[in-house]
Design a protein around this motif. Structure first.
Motif, mmCIF file in Angstrom:
data_model
loop_
_atom_site.group_PDB
_atom_site.id
_atom_site.type_symbol
_atom_site.label_atom_id
_atom_site.label_comp_id
_atom_site.label_asym_id
_atom_site.label_seq_id
_atom_site.Cartn_x
_atom_site.Cartn_y
_atom_site.Cartn_z
ATOM 1 N N ASN A 1 95.031 22.495 30.894
ATOM 2 C CA ASN A 1 93.994 21.749 30.185
ATOM 3 C C ASN A 1 94.368 21.588 28.715
ATOM 4 O O ASN A 1 94.266 20.500 28.142
ATOM 5 N N LEU A 2 94.848 22.660 28.099
ATOM 6 C CA LEU A 2 95.250 22.610 26.693
ATOM 7 C C LEU A 2 96.506 21.762 26.500
ATOM 8 O O LEU A 2 96.599 20.974 25.555
ATOM 9 N N MET A 3 97.482 21.915 27.400
ATOM 10 C CA MET A 3 98.717 21.127 27.293
ATOM 11 C C MET A 3 98.454 19.630 27.461
ATOM 12 O O MET A 3 99.092 18.807 26.813
ATOM 13 N N ASN A 4 97.502 19.292 28.330
ATOM 14 C CA ASN A 4 97.165 17.879 28.563
ATOM 15 C C ASN A 4 96.294 17.304 27.449
ATOM 16 O O ASN A 4 96.034 16.105 27.430
ATOM 17 N N ASN A 5 95.824 18.188 26.556
ATOM 18 C CA ASN A 5 94.941 17.776 25.476
ATOM 19 C C ASN A 5 93.744 16.980 26.015
ATOM 20 O O ASN A 5 93.402 15.916 25.511
ATOM 21 N N ASP A 6 93.112 17.549 27.068
ATOM 22 C CA ASP A 6 91.998 16.871 27.729
ATOM 23 C C ASP A 6 90.764 16.705 26.832
ATOM 24 O O ASP A 6 89.949 15.838 27.071
ATOM 25 N N GLY A 7 90.630 17.538 25.839
ATOM 26 C CA GLY A 7 89.489 17.414 24.933
ATOM 27 C C GLY A 7 88.219 18.078 25.442
ATOM 28 O O GLY A 7 87.170 18.009 24.813
ATOM 29 N N TYR A 8 88.280 18.711 26.592
ATOM 30 C CA TYR A 8 87.143 19.431 27.144
ATOM 31 C C TYR A 8 87.667 20.494 28.099
ATOM 32 O O TYR A 8 88.809 20.458 28.534
ATOM 33 N N MET A 9 86.799 21.452 28.378
ATOM 34 C CA MET A 9 87.120 22.475 29.377
ATOM 35 C C MET A 9 85.950 22.521 30.335
ATOM 36 O O MET A 9 84.889 21.968 30.064
ATOM 37 N N GLY A 10 86.153 23.164 31.465
ATOM 38 C CA GLY A 10 85.080 23.224 32.443
ATOM 39 C C GLY A 10 85.107 24.503 33.241
ATOM 40 O O GLY A 10 86.019 25.316 33.133
ATOM 41 N N LEU A 11 84.089 24.660 34.047
ATOM 42 C CA LEU A 11 83.980 25.789 34.950
ATOM 43 C C LEU A 11 83.405 25.286 36.258
ATOM 44 O O LEU A 11 82.457 24.494 36.260
ATOM 45 N N CYS A 12 83.986 25.729 37.356
ATOM 46 C CA CYS A 12 83.501 25.377 38.692
ATOM 47 C C CYS A 12 83.251 26.648 39.486
ATOM 48 O O CYS A 12 83.967 27.635 39.339
ATOM 49 N N LEU A 13 82.265 26.587 40.332
ATOM 50 C CA LEU A 13 82.057 27.594 41.357
ATOM 51 C C LEU A 13 82.254 26.869 42.671
ATOM 52 O O LEU A 13 81.612 25.847 42.924
ATOM 53 N N HIS A 14 83.172 27.369 43.482
ATOM 54 C CA HIS A 14 83.407 26.710 44.764
ATOM 55 C C HIS A 14 83.574 27.737 45.875
ATOM 56 O O HIS A 14 83.914 28.901 45.632
ATOM 57 N N VAL B 1 82.775 22.367 46.158
ATOM 58 C CA VAL B 1 82.283 22.730 44.822
ATOM 59 C C VAL B 1 80.762 22.816 44.859
ATOM 60 O O VAL B 1 80.082 21.885 45.290
ATOM 61 N N LEU B 2 80.227 23.959 44.399
ATOM 62 C CA LEU B 2 78.791 24.178 44.382
ATOM 63 C C LEU B 2 78.196 23.939 43.004
ATOM 64 O O LEU B 2 77.023 23.622 42.876
ATOM 65 N N PHE B 3 79.006 24.161 41.978
ATOM 66 C CA PHE B 3 78.550 24.013 40.601
ATOM 67 C C PHE B 3 79.746 23.612 39.739
ATOM 68 O O PHE B 3 80.841 24.125 39.920
ATOM 69 N N MET B 4 79.504 22.699 38.807
ATOM 70 C CA MET B 4 80.572 22.291 37.892
ATOM 71 C C MET B 4 79.915 21.913 36.564
ATOM 72 O O MET B 4 78.905 21.230 36.529
ATOM 73 N N ASP B 5 80.516 22.373 35.465
ATOM 74 C CA ASP B 5 79.979 22.052 34.153
ATOM 75 C C ASP B 5 81.120 21.914 33.170
ATOM 76 O O ASP B 5 82.096 22.652 33.197
ATOM 77 N N LYS B 6 81.011 20.914 32.311
ATOM 78 C CA LYS B 6 82.017 20.636 31.267
ATOM 79 C C LYS B 6 81.709 21.443 30.036
ATOM 80 O O LYS B 6 80.596 21.579 29.635
#
Length: 175
Positions: free
Chosen positions: A146-159, A170-175
């Motif tokens: 994510n950092l190398m791609n310089n996506d500009g955001y991070m996220g978390l998923c529960l799956h 995926v049950l939950f996802m948030d940026k």
């Protein structure tokens, strides 16, 4: 004479799940990250006084990504009086966890692919917290990508865990 209906497999499963939901859950955690341990333990304690983290399975990890980071998890769990299993052999994880009669297994920062026997062990399932938005950055070191791609955001998923890395529902996802 009235006959007693024979329960169907679906009825038996539904009654079992209802029974499990009414009693305290026995939770197992698979992790090598001290921060992940802290988050999961605090979440269980804040959300409910009912459920209990009973065992942590940790390890050094595959040879190509081996790390001593697991020692932080071991120390924290032992200090909290929680059983710790250290095993770098995924083929043994099922037998080691089976003794704990777990209701649910959570994974957060665990370096091994979780075997189907472990996935199917707890009646409420096996779930993974993944530190990126799926399916874009699945697999290990998603944060680094994510950092190398310089996506500009991070996220978390529960799956839900399945037999490949980070591909379950995926049950939950948030940026």
């Amino acid at each position: 004479m009235t006959s007693i209906p024979t329960p169907t497999p679906t009825t038996i499963i539904e009654e079992s799940i209802t029974s499990i939901r009414q009693r305290p859950w026995r939770i197992g955690l698979l992790s090598i990250m001290g921060m992940a341990y802290d988050v999961i333990k605090a979440s269980i304690e804040e959300c409910t006084q009912k459920h209990k983290l009973v065992v942590v399975l940790s390890c050094k990890g595959p040879k190509s990504r081996a790390s001593d980071a697991y020692l932080d998890v071991v120390k924290k769990a032992q200090n909290d009086g929680i059983d710790v299993i250290v095993c770098n052999q995924p083929d043994f994880h099922h037998e080691l966890l089976k003794a704990y009669n777990l209701d649910i297994v959570l994974s957060f920062g665990f370096p091994w692919l979780i075997r189907e026997s472990v996935i199917n062990l707890p009646p409420l399932g096996c779930y993974n917290f993944h530190n990126s938005l799926l399916p874009k950055l699945k697999g290990p070191n998603a944060l680094g990508w994510n950092l190398m791609n310089n996506d500009g955001y991070m996220g978390l998923c529960l799956h839900k865990v399945d037999t490949t890395f980070d591909t379950g529902d995926v049950l939950f996802m948030d940026k």
